[in-house]
Every structure is written in C-alpha cells, then in structure tokens.
Design a protein around this motif. Structure first.
Motif, PDB file in Angstrom:
ATOM      1  N   ALA A  69      23.095  52.735  43.362  1.00  0.00           N
ATOM      2  CA  ALA A  69      22.840  51.454  42.691  1.00  0.00           C
ATOM      3  C   ALA A  69      23.510  50.327  43.452  1.00  0.00           C
ATOM      4  N   VAL A  70      22.998  49.129  43.260  1.00  0.00           N
ATOM      5  CA  VAL A  70      23.665  47.917  43.728  1.00  0.00           C
ATOM      6  C   VAL A  70      24.494  47.407  42.550  1.00  0.00           C
ATOM      7  N   ILE A  71      25.798  47.565  42.612  1.00  0.00           N
ATOM      8  CA  ILE A  71      26.671  47.261  41.480  1.00  0.00           C
ATOM      9  C   ILE A  71      27.331  45.913  41.693  1.00  0.00           C
ATOM     10  N   VAL A  72      26.950  44.958  40.853  1.00  0.00           N
ATOM     11  CA  VAL A  72      27.533  43.612  40.880  1.00  0.00           C
ATOM     12  C   VAL A  72      28.688  43.634  39.886  1.00  0.00           C
ATOM     13  N   THR A  73      29.893  43.848  40.371  1.00  0.00           N
ATOM     14  CA  THR A  73      31.018  44.155  39.483  1.00  0.00           C
ATOM     15  C   THR A  73      31.514  42.954  38.691  1.00  0.00           C
ATOM     16  N   MET A  74      31.415  41.745  39.255  1.00  0.00           N
ATOM     17  CA  MET A  74      31.994  40.524  38.674  1.00  0.00           C
ATOM     18  C   MET A  74      33.507  40.668  38.486  1.00  0.00           C
ATOM     19  N   ASP A  75      34.133  41.498  39.315  1.00  0.00           N
ATOM     20  CA  ASP A  75      35.585  41.651  39.253  1.00  0.00           C
ATOM     21  C   ASP A  75      36.256  40.473  39.967  1.00  0.00           C
ATOM     22  N   PRO A  76      37.585  40.376  39.941  1.00  0.00           N
ATOM     23  CA  PRO A  76      38.252  39.213  40.564  1.00  0.00           C
ATOM     24  C   PRO A  76      37.931  39.018  42.032  1.00  0.00           C
ATOM     25  N   ALA A  77      37.557  40.094  42.726  1.00  0.00           N
ATOM     26  CA  ALA A  77      37.207  39.976  44.147  1.00  0.00           C
ATOM     27  C   ALA A  77      35.720  39.743  44.356  1.00  0.00           C
ATOM     28  N   SER A  78      34.948  39.639  43.273  1.00  0.00           N
ATOM     29  CA  SER A  78      33.494  39.441  43.342  1.00  0.00           C
ATOM     30  C   SER A  78      32.812  40.506  44.185  1.00  0.00           C
ATOM     31  N   LEU A 437      32.671  44.932  35.527  1.00  0.00           N
ATOM     32  CA  LEU A 437      32.638  46.379  35.673  1.00  0.00           C
ATOM     33  C   LEU A 437      33.873  46.807  36.451  1.00  0.00           C
ATOM     34  N   GLU A 438      34.865  47.296  35.722  1.00  0.00           N
ATOM     35  CA  GLU A 438      36.129  47.724  36.301  1.00  0.00           C
ATOM     36  C   GLU A 438      36.613  48.969  35.583  1.00  0.00           C
ATOM     37  N   VAL A 439      37.356  49.781  36.298  1.00  0.00           N
ATOM     38  CA  VAL A 439      37.877  51.009  35.715  1.00  0.00           C
ATOM     39  C   VAL A 439      38.758  50.692  34.510  1.00  0.00           C
TER      40      VAL A 439
END
Length: 524
Positions: A69-78, A437-439
C-alpha cells in the motif's frame, strides 16, 4: 427493524485477473508502482501451525496485516511509505513499515494478510462540524438568508423531532460520512442526543456528541423558549453521565452552545466551568454573520463582536471548538491563537450563507483549523471529499478578492490533508489516539482506490487526493480496528432500509412542523 450486522455479506471475494499496470510518480521515496484489482482486499490463505498431536489448526490471533500500500501516515515527519504495510492488533496499530519487513515478521502471526495492490491508506477523516439530526431536512432551506433559515425552517424542524427521527437522521448522515472516509465527527449541536448515540454505536463510528443549547433569544419555538439556564446545564450533565465514553470508548459527550445570540452570560460562564470540571469540549457557532457581531457590540459592551466578548469573559480556551469563525478581525485571530481555540472551517456552508473566513490568516497565526461539512440544510452534501476540494479553492479565490492579486499557493493540498486528519483530531481533543497512522494509535483508516478515471494519472498523488479524489474512490473504512465499510458496502446497517425509513420519517416531520416550501418552476 434495521439489521445490526451484515453477516451474510462475503467480505472477501476472489478477484478476477487483471493485467498489471505501472504508474510512476516522483516522490521523495522514489517511484511508486501499482497493481490494481477490482476488489480491494485479496486474502491470503490463513497460516497453519502444528498442534500437539501433529495435526494442523488455524491461528485465531485477531491480527490483520495490510501490505503493498501507499501509506500516507500524516505523522510529524509527513512520511509516505511507497510500499508500506500496517499491522492492526485489536483496535490499535501495532506496527508500520516497509512491506518486506512486516511480511517477514507478521505473516505467520496474522489472522489475515491482505494485499492492497498499491491503494492509498490514510488516517480516517475527522468531520469537525456536522448536524447529524438535520439530515432529514436536506433541501428545506436552500437559497434563504440565515435568519429565515433558522426561524422559519430549521428551528420548527428541530423542535418537532422525536428521538426516533434523530436516530434515523443520524443513521442516514452517518452512511454518507462513512462513504466519504469519515471515521470521527463532532456533532455541532442537535436534538435527542440519545438517538444520535444509538446510531453512532450501531454504525461503528467515533463521535463527540453535543446537544443544541439555547436559553434566550428571539424567534425560538414555544417548546424551547421555556428552557431555563439550570435545565440547559443539567440536561447536558445527564447526557454526559449516561453516554460519555460508551460504545467501546467511541462516544464522547461535549457541551453545546448554539450561538451567542441565544445564550445568557450565565449559560456561557457555567458551560465554560462545567466543561472544564468534566474535562470535555465545548462546541459553539462563532462569528457567523456581521449582524451577530453588531448585536454583540451594541448589547455587551465590546468594540467588535463575539470572539472579542468570549475573550473578555474567559471562554476562549483550548477545549473550545469554534465553528465557522468567518467574521474575525486580526486581534481576534490573535486571541484564538493565544488561547489554543480550535476552528472548524465549513467551506460549502460558508459560501452559501456566511462569507469567506480568514483561513490563511488563522493558519499563519498558528490557529488549529480543521474542516467540517455543517448540516444537510446548509450544505446538502455531507462529503468531506468535496469539502477538501472546496477548502483549497475558495481560499485561493479569497486571496485574489481581498488582495487584488492571485495566490495559487494559498492552502495547498498537504495543508488540506492535515486539516482533515491531524488538525481534525486536535480539534476534537482526540489527537493522542487518532489523526495519524502511528504505532500505538487507534486503527482508524481509509482505503482509497485511485485507479479510476477521476484520479489517474498519478503524477502527484498527494495533490490528487485533494483535487481529484471523489467519494467513489473511497473503497473501505475502518474505525477502532473494525471495518465499517468494505468494498464500498456499508457493513453494520441495511443501507436501503435506512433510506426508505428516513424518507418516510422526513415527510412526517415536515408535516408536523408545518413547513411548506415555495414552488420552484412549473411542475405538471
């Protein structure tokens, strides 16, 4: 009766063979390659393990592994994972990383291993301003000014609602929200919160629910005008006690303030104090129209309007979600930024009745701005996908209007994605568990199929998600680790049954409320 589940629905269907295609795009992570298939999820055979007697048995770990998949996490590091995988364990994300690594580590542990064939995975969208109990009133207040909208259409409609109406309305609205990728919403203030809560629990969504609260003002229906400040506060305390943190923790109860024109100072101050005591949020319409600011200026002794007055009495706090906030001046934007006030920007609704909010100025000042749809009578479309598109375009257009020159860089695609995910989660005070999307965070996610006429080619996938994506591209939606839509099939209710019941209920409600609409054109 509505079906509580759709057990007969075959979740995993064998896909037909399709020729592999390659699409490329220049990302920081390199070239993306895709292999679309007609159905979203192709399930690998469950792994087997030997039992004590030498036989085989199927593992039942409850672990789900999504890969390719192409996972767009939107985490702090983008981070965007080009060939990413994600492990769901119960209601949370257990692992996230390259497909090769997670396949090696979890293939034998997982109950299901699902190949997404290059589809996008994003955090579930957060709709931060929606009137779910108004869904049965779609189309009853088009092309009218705000005061006519309130006094002659919406308040008569809402004041004649039953709890069953609210339940059906929220079911109907929730279906539309899910189909546009929403996993969490903030109810803007409506009637019969118990009916809303029942619908939210059944649909599988996450929500911050609030009652519509008014203890003063002109034009209120007779059965509302008798509500005292005490009853307004007490009823919300009771709702909090009964429904807060229910539905496996997916429902939270907030305090609602409809608007300053229908609130005494005592209601404002006691709402502020009780919400702080209960550690919950306040949802309020703020600075919607110039008349509101003019009335506050003339009656409450401030030099501008609602936001200035709320700052004066100490109601501007980090647990306030200020809907619309169209008519703010620079000083008030500064008040919002300093206090940590959250803003819900509703582009379609604002363009229809309110005006152009200073979104770029708020973002530049560090205000947390998210996106909402508002209710069906003020927007008609409960699609966050549409609102994302509008949010970027109208704020680019506003730049040309107020500055006399264009600025196509205003509110770019990546900012809009942040508004519907990270900022949405912050706005509903849930960012420790959702929004990226983060652990360790909740497994709230959207699967997007970009392989259709509306989104290809994918030269700039992030741009495509905002400017090209349609509701039809939303394939599947998971909330709290549970699929609530799979292969565009709503799973927890019978969609056609809801539509049928809602149509009948809406007709009966308008008759009870005595609402008649002007005729348009010549029907024969």
């Amino acid at each position: 009766m509505l079906n509580d589940s759709v057990n007969h629905y075959k979740l995993f269907q064998k896909p037909t063979k399709i020729k592999r295609i390659q699409l490329t795009t220049e990302l920081e992570l390199g070239c993306l390659s895709y292999s679309p298939c007609p159905r979203l999820l192709r399930r690998r055979p469950r792994p087997k393990k030997m039992d004590g007697g030498g036989g085989e048995k199927t593992q039942k770990s409850g672990i789900l592994l999504l890969h390719n998949a192409v996972i767009v996490t939107m985490d702090p590091a983008s981070r965007v994972l080009r060939d990413g995988a994600l492990v769901v364990d119960g209601d949370r994300i257990r692992a996230l990383g390259p497909s090769s690594n997670l396949l090696r580590e979890f293939s034998l542990l997982a109950d299901d291993v699902l190949d997404l064939h290059g589809r996008f995975v994003l955090p579930g969208f957060v709709n931060t301003h929606v009137h779910t109990s108004q869904q049965l009133g779609r189309g009853i207040a088009d092309d009218v000014d705000l005061m006519t909208w309130l006094h002659l259409r919406i308040w008569p409609y809402e004041s004649h609602m039953t709890e069953e109406d609210s339940y059906l309305s929220t079911l109907l609205c929730g279906i539309e929200l899910i189909r546009s990728g929403v996993t969490c919403f903030a109810e803007a203030g409506g009637q019969h919160v118990a009916g809303m809560a029942k619908a939210v629990e059944l649909l599988g969504l996450r929500a911050c629910l609030a009652q519509s609260i008014m203890d003063s003002g002109e034009g209120l229906p007779a059965n509302w005008s008798v509500q005292s400040t005490d009853s307004c506060i007490q009823s919300q305390k009771e709702l909090f006690k009964k429904h807060h943190n229910t539905a496996d923790g997916r429902i939270r109860i907030w305090f609602g303030l409809r608007q300053i024109m229908n609130a005494t100072d005592r209601l404002l101050l006691e709402t502020r104090d009780v919400a702080e005591e209960l550690n919950t949020g306040i949802h309020m319409h703020v600075a919607e129209i110039p008349y509101e600011n003019q009335l506050v200026t003339s009656t409450r002794g401030v030099d501008h309007g609602t936001a200035t007055y709320l700052e004066k009495i100490g109601l501007l706090r980090s647990n306030l979600l200020a809907a619309h906030s169209v008519w703010l001046n620079d000083a008030e934007i500064g008040f919002f930024s300093k206090a940590g006030v959250k803003v819900s920007h509703c582009p379609a609704s604002a363009m229809r009745m309110l005006g152009f909010a200073p979104i770029k100025e708020m973002l530049d000042a560090g205000v947390c701005v998210s996106i909402g749809t508002d209710g069906a009578p003020s927007n008609n479309r409960m699609s966050m996908v549409d609102e994302m598109y509008l949010a970027s375009l109208i704020n680019k257009g506003r730049e040309a209007y107020i500055r006399g020159t264009t600025n196509p860089t205003a509110v770019p695609a990546e900012t809009v994605l942040k508004m519907v995910t990270v900022n949405g989660a912050k706005s509903v005070l849930w960012d420790n568990e959702i929004g990226s999307l983060e652990v360790g965070k909740k497994a709230d996610m959207v699967i997007v199929n970009p392989f259709s006429w509306s989104m290809v080619p994918l030269h700039d996938p992030i741009s495509n998600l905002v400017y090209c994506m349609r509701t039809e591209n939303i394939d599947s939606v998971m909330c709290n680790g549970q699929w609530i839509m799979k292969d565009q099939k709503i799973l927890n209710v019978n969609e056609q049954e809801v539509i049928s019941m809602a149509m009948q209920a809406s007709s009966d409600l308008l008759n009870r409320a005595g609402i008649t609409l002007p005729k348009r054109m010549n029907f024969v």
